[in-house]
Design a protein around this motif. Structure first.
Motif, PDB file in Angstrom:
ATOM      1  N   ASP A   5       0.836  -1.197   0.000  1.00  0.00           N
ATOM      2  CA  ASP A   5       0.000   0.000   0.000  1.00  0.00           C
ATOM      3  C   ASP A   5       0.872   1.248   0.000  1.00  0.00           C
ATOM      4  O   ASP A   5       1.944   1.276   0.613  1.00  0.00           O
ATOM      5  N   THR A   6       0.428   2.273  -0.697  1.00  0.00           N
ATOM      6  CA  THR A   6       1.196   3.509  -0.779  1.00  0.00           C
ATOM      7  C   THR A   6       0.327   4.708  -0.415  1.00  0.00           C
ATOM      8  O   THR A   6      -0.863   4.752  -0.740  1.00  0.00           O
ATOM      9  N   ALA A   7       0.915   5.666   0.263  1.00  0.00           N
ATOM     10  CA  ALA A   7       0.193   6.881   0.635  1.00  0.00           C
ATOM     11  C   ALA A   7      -0.048   7.733  -0.605  1.00  0.00           C
ATOM     12  O   ALA A   7       0.820   7.874  -1.466  1.00  0.00           O
ATOM     13  N   GLU A   8      -1.247   8.292  -0.701  1.00  0.00           N
ATOM     14  CA  GLU A   8      -1.601   9.166  -1.820  1.00  0.00           C
ATOM     15  C   GLU A   8      -2.790  10.014  -1.405  1.00  0.00           C
ATOM     16  O   GLU A   8      -3.656   9.550  -0.658  1.00  0.00           O
ATOM     17  N   GLU A   9      -2.822  11.262  -1.843  1.00  0.00           N
ATOM     18  CA  GLU A   9      -3.922  12.142  -1.441  1.00  0.00           C
ATOM     19  C   GLU A   9      -4.402  12.942  -2.646  1.00  0.00           C
ATOM     20  O   GLU A   9      -3.664  13.752  -3.204  1.00  0.00           O
ATOM     21  N   TRP A  10      -5.642  12.706  -3.069  1.00  0.00           N
ATOM     22  CA  TRP A  10      -6.212  13.440  -4.185  1.00  0.00           C
ATOM     23  C   TRP A  10      -6.705  14.803  -3.719  1.00  0.00           C
ATOM     24  O   TRP A  10      -7.014  15.008  -2.541  1.00  0.00           O
ATOM     25  N   GLN A  11      -6.787  15.717  -4.668  1.00  0.00           N
ATOM     26  CA  GLN A  11      -7.163  17.094  -4.346  1.00  0.00           C
ATOM     27  C   GLN A  11      -8.585  17.175  -3.800  1.00  0.00           C
ATOM     28  O   GLN A  11      -9.507  16.547  -4.313  1.00  0.00           O
ATOM     29  N   VAL A  12      -8.744  17.950  -2.725  1.00  0.00           N
ATOM     30  CA  VAL A  12     -10.052  18.211  -2.121  1.00  0.00           C
ATOM     31  C   VAL A  12     -10.392  19.683  -2.349  1.00  0.00           C
ATOM     32  O   VAL A  12      -9.636  20.566  -1.959  1.00  0.00           O
ATOM     33  N   THR A  13     -11.514  19.934  -3.001  1.00  0.00           N
ATOM     34  CA  THR A  13     -11.880  21.315  -3.319  1.00  0.00           C
ATOM     35  C   THR A  13     -12.737  21.970  -2.241  1.00  0.00           C
ATOM     36  O   THR A  13     -12.806  23.195  -2.159  1.00  0.00           O
ATOM     37  N   ALA A  14     -13.401  21.164  -1.419  1.00  0.00           N
ATOM     38  CA  ALA A  14     -14.230  21.701  -0.335  1.00  0.00           C
ATOM     39  C   ALA A  14     -14.450  20.607   0.689  1.00  0.00           C
ATOM     40  O   ALA A  14     -14.427  19.418   0.365  1.00  0.00           O
ATOM     41  N   THR A  15     -14.663  21.008   1.937  1.00  0.00           N
ATOM     42  CA  THR A  15     -14.908  20.036   2.999  1.00  0.00           C
ATOM     43  C   THR A  15     -15.868  20.616   4.022  1.00  0.00           C
ATOM     44  O   THR A  15     -15.897  21.840   4.239  1.00  0.00           O
ATOM     45  N   SER A  16     -16.680  19.770   4.624  1.00  0.00           N
ATOM     46  CA  SER A  16     -17.607  20.200   5.661  1.00  0.00           C
ATOM     47  C   SER A  16     -17.783  19.069   6.668  1.00  0.00           C
ATOM     48  O   SER A  16     -17.466  17.909   6.387  1.00  0.00           O
ATOM     49  N   THR A  17     -18.280  19.400   7.851  1.00  0.00           N
ATOM     50  CA  THR A  17     -18.503  18.407   8.909  1.00  0.00           C
ATOM     51  C   THR A  17     -19.958  18.481   9.335  1.00  0.00           C
ATOM     52  O   THR A  17     -20.323  19.231  10.236  1.00  0.00           O
ATOM     53  N   PRO A  18     -20.843  17.699   8.691  1.00  0.00           N
ATOM     54  CA  PRO A  18     -22.275  17.767   8.994  1.00  0.00           C
ATOM     55  C   PRO A  18     -22.646  17.172  10.342  1.00  0.00           C
ATOM     56  O   PRO A  18     -23.729  17.449  10.869  1.00  0.00           O
ATOM     57  N   PHE A  19     -21.759  16.335  10.920  1.00  0.00           N
ATOM     58  CA  PHE A  19     -22.049  15.753  12.226  1.00  0.00           C
ATOM     59  C   PHE A  19     -20.761  15.648  13.033  1.00  0.00           C
ATOM     60  O   PHE A  19     -19.714  15.256  12.517  1.00  0.00           O
ATOM     61  N   LYS A  20     -20.851  16.004  14.319  1.00  0.00           N
ATOM     62  CA  LYS A  20     -19.707  15.857  15.216  1.00  0.00           C
ATOM     63  C   LYS A  20     -20.186  15.251  16.526  1.00  0.00           C
ATOM     64  O   LYS A  20     -21.032  15.815  17.216  1.00  0.00           O
ATOM     65  N   ARG A  27     -17.416  13.604   7.976  1.00  0.00           N
ATOM     66  CA  ARG A  27     -16.907  14.676   7.123  1.00  0.00           C
ATOM     67  C   ARG A  27     -17.298  14.418   5.680  1.00  0.00           C
ATOM     68  O   ARG A  27     -17.333  13.264   5.225  1.00  0.00           O
ATOM     69  N   THR A  28     -17.589  15.476   4.959  1.00  0.00           N
ATOM     70  CA  THR A  28     -17.870  15.394   3.532  1.00  0.00           C
ATOM     71  C   THR A  28     -16.779  16.150   2.779  1.00  0.00           C
ATOM     72  O   THR A  28     -16.569  17.341   3.017  1.00  0.00           O
ATOM     73  N   ASP A  29     -16.063  15.449   1.925  1.00  0.00           N
ATOM     74  CA  ASP A  29     -15.033  16.054   1.079  1.00  0.00           C
ATOM     75  C   ASP A  29     -15.486  16.011  -0.377  1.00  0.00           C
ATOM     76  O   ASP A  29     -16.057  15.018  -0.835  1.00  0.00           O
ATOM     77  N   GLU A  30     -15.240  17.091  -1.096  1.00  0.00           N
ATOM     78  CA  GLU A  30     -15.428  17.112  -2.549  1.00  0.00           C
ATOM     79  C   GLU A  30     -14.069  16.803  -3.182  1.00  0.00           C
ATOM     80  O   GLU A  30     -13.131  17.590  -3.078  1.00  0.00           O
ATOM     81  N   VAL A  31     -13.959  15.639  -3.809  1.00  0.00           N
ATOM     82  CA  VAL A  31     -12.671  15.106  -4.242  1.00  0.00           C
ATOM     83  C   VAL A  31     -12.578  15.110  -5.768  1.00  0.00           C
ATOM     84  O   VAL A  31     -13.505  14.670  -6.465  1.00  0.00           O
ATOM     85  N   VAL A  32     -11.455  15.592  -6.271  1.00  0.00           N
ATOM     86  CA  VAL A  32     -11.216  15.612  -7.715  1.00  0.00           C
ATOM     87  C   VAL A  32     -10.809  14.213  -8.169  1.00  0.00           C
ATOM     88  O   VAL A  32      -9.825  13.644  -7.688  1.00  0.00           O
ATOM     89  N   MET A  33     -11.578  13.647  -9.100  1.00  0.00           N
ATOM     90  CA  MET A  33     -11.325  12.314  -9.628  1.00  0.00           C
ATOM     91  C   MET A  33     -10.280  12.361 -10.761  1.00  0.00           C
ATOM     92  O   MET A  33      -9.968  13.433 -11.283  1.00  0.00           O
ATOM     93  N   PRO A  34      -9.728  11.217 -11.156  1.00  0.00           N
ATOM     94  CA  PRO A  34      -8.713  11.211 -12.216  1.00  0.00           C
ATOM     95  C   PRO A  34      -9.180  11.802 -13.539  1.00  0.00           C
ATOM     96  O   PRO A  34      -8.365  12.334 -14.311  1.00  0.00           O
ATOM     97  N   HIS A  46     -12.122   9.270  12.621  1.00  0.00           N
ATOM     98  CA  HIS A  46     -11.956   8.404  13.796  1.00  0.00           C
ATOM     99  C   HIS A  46     -10.575   8.621  14.425  1.00  0.00           C
ATOM    100  O   HIS A  46      -9.586   8.764  13.709  1.00  0.00           O
ATOM    101  N   PRO A  47     -10.471   8.602  15.753  1.00  0.00           N
ATOM    102  CA  PRO A  47      -9.173   8.849  16.397  1.00  0.00           C
ATOM    103  C   PRO A  47      -8.179   7.706  16.264  1.00  0.00           C
ATOM    104  O   PRO A  47      -6.975   7.890  16.491  1.00  0.00           O
ATOM    105  N   GLY A  48      -8.658   6.522  15.878  1.00  0.00           N
ATOM    106  CA  GLY A  48      -7.779   5.360  15.829  1.00  0.00           C
ATOM    107  C   GLY A  48      -8.017   4.456  17.021  1.00  0.00           C
ATOM    108  O   GLY A  48      -8.525   4.877  18.061  1.00  0.00           O
ATOM    109  N   SER A  49      -7.673   3.175  16.853  1.00  0.00           N
ATOM    110  CA  SER A  49      -7.955   2.179  17.885  1.00  0.00           C
ATOM    111  C   SER A  49      -6.780   1.225  18.046  1.00  0.00           C
ATOM    112  O   SER A  49      -5.914   1.111  17.172  1.00  0.00           O
ATOM    113  N   VAL A  50      -6.797   0.533  19.176  1.00  0.00           N
ATOM    114  CA  VAL A  50      -5.861  -0.562  19.406  1.00  0.00           C
ATOM    115  C   VAL A  50      -6.666  -1.790  19.829  1.00  0.00           C
ATOM    116  O   VAL A  50      -7.774  -1.667  20.361  1.00  0.00           O
TER     117      VAL A  50
END
Length: 208
Positions: A5-20, A27-34, A46-50
């Motif tokens: 697995d390799t780290a990769e991050e596609w462009q996000v044009t907008a983001t919002s948090t409808p629930f906390k 979170r809702t991200d608007e992501v640019v597709m290929p 999520h904070p992560g788990s063990v």
């Protein structure tokens, strides 16, 4: 062919948090597709788990049984819990969860595996530890509440967990992944081949 697995991050044009919520959010991200289009992607932040696969000297795994309301089941699981704060050392969190949920401590800790349990809908990362050299903790037991007040505890042979997973009787992801991973380790290069308990975790970087 190398499979990794390799780290990769596609462009996000907008983001919002409808629930906390108290521990997680959506979170809702608007992501640019290929192809240049933009698509909305909703996911749980999520904070992560063990999780801890605690193995005794007779190759039995320490398990707990807990009600899980979203799936309307009582599930057999291995001890697990959230990282309390960003950057928390996952080993310390795992030791805390093992003590709080089972009143057990371990003398030998190793990283069994790291997983993203639901990467299509959550950024949760889980580190599953193998704990051995088990003994009962001397400190006072942790007070239980809510679902944990009804929790059961047992020790089950590793082979029985594998059987239960494969026939569809056991469903908790950390238990299933942990049991199958340890079985593969024991059939292969052995526990000594596992990463040390303080191995880096790029998904949830930590200090000390």
């Amino acid at each position: 062919m190398t499979i990794k697995d390799t780290a990769e991050e596609w462009q996000v044009t907008a983001t919002s948090t409808p629930f906390k919520g108290a521990k997680t959010s959506v979170r809702t991200d608007e992501v640019v597709m290929p192809d240049g289009s933009v698509a909305g992607r909703d996911f749980q932040v999520h904070p992560g788990s063990v999780a801890v696969l605690a193995l005794d000297s007779e190759d039995r795994v320490l398990v707990i049984r807990q009600y899980r309301h979203p799936v309307r089941h009582k599930l057999w699981e291995i001890p697990a819990g959230l990282l309390d704060v960003p950057g928390e050392n996952p080993l310390h969190a795992a030791q805390r969860e093992l003590f709080e949920e089972t009143h057990v401590k371990a003398g030998d800790w190793r990283v069994l595996t790291d997983v993203y349990p639901s990467p299509g809908g959550s950024d949760e990362a889980v580190r599953i530890f193998l704990a051995r050299d088990l003994s009962e903790a001397e400190e006072e037991r942790f007070a239980t509440a809510d679902e944990e007040a009804d929790m059961e505890q047992g020790q089950v042979p590793l082979r029985e967990l594998v059987r239960g997973a494969l026939v569809g009787e056991l469903h908790n992801s950390c238990l299933v992944i942990g049991a199958l991973a340890l079985t593969a380790v024991l059939a292969g290069e052995g526990v000594e081949s596992l990463r040390p308990a303080d191995a880096p975790w790029p998904a949830r970087p930590f200090e000390g």
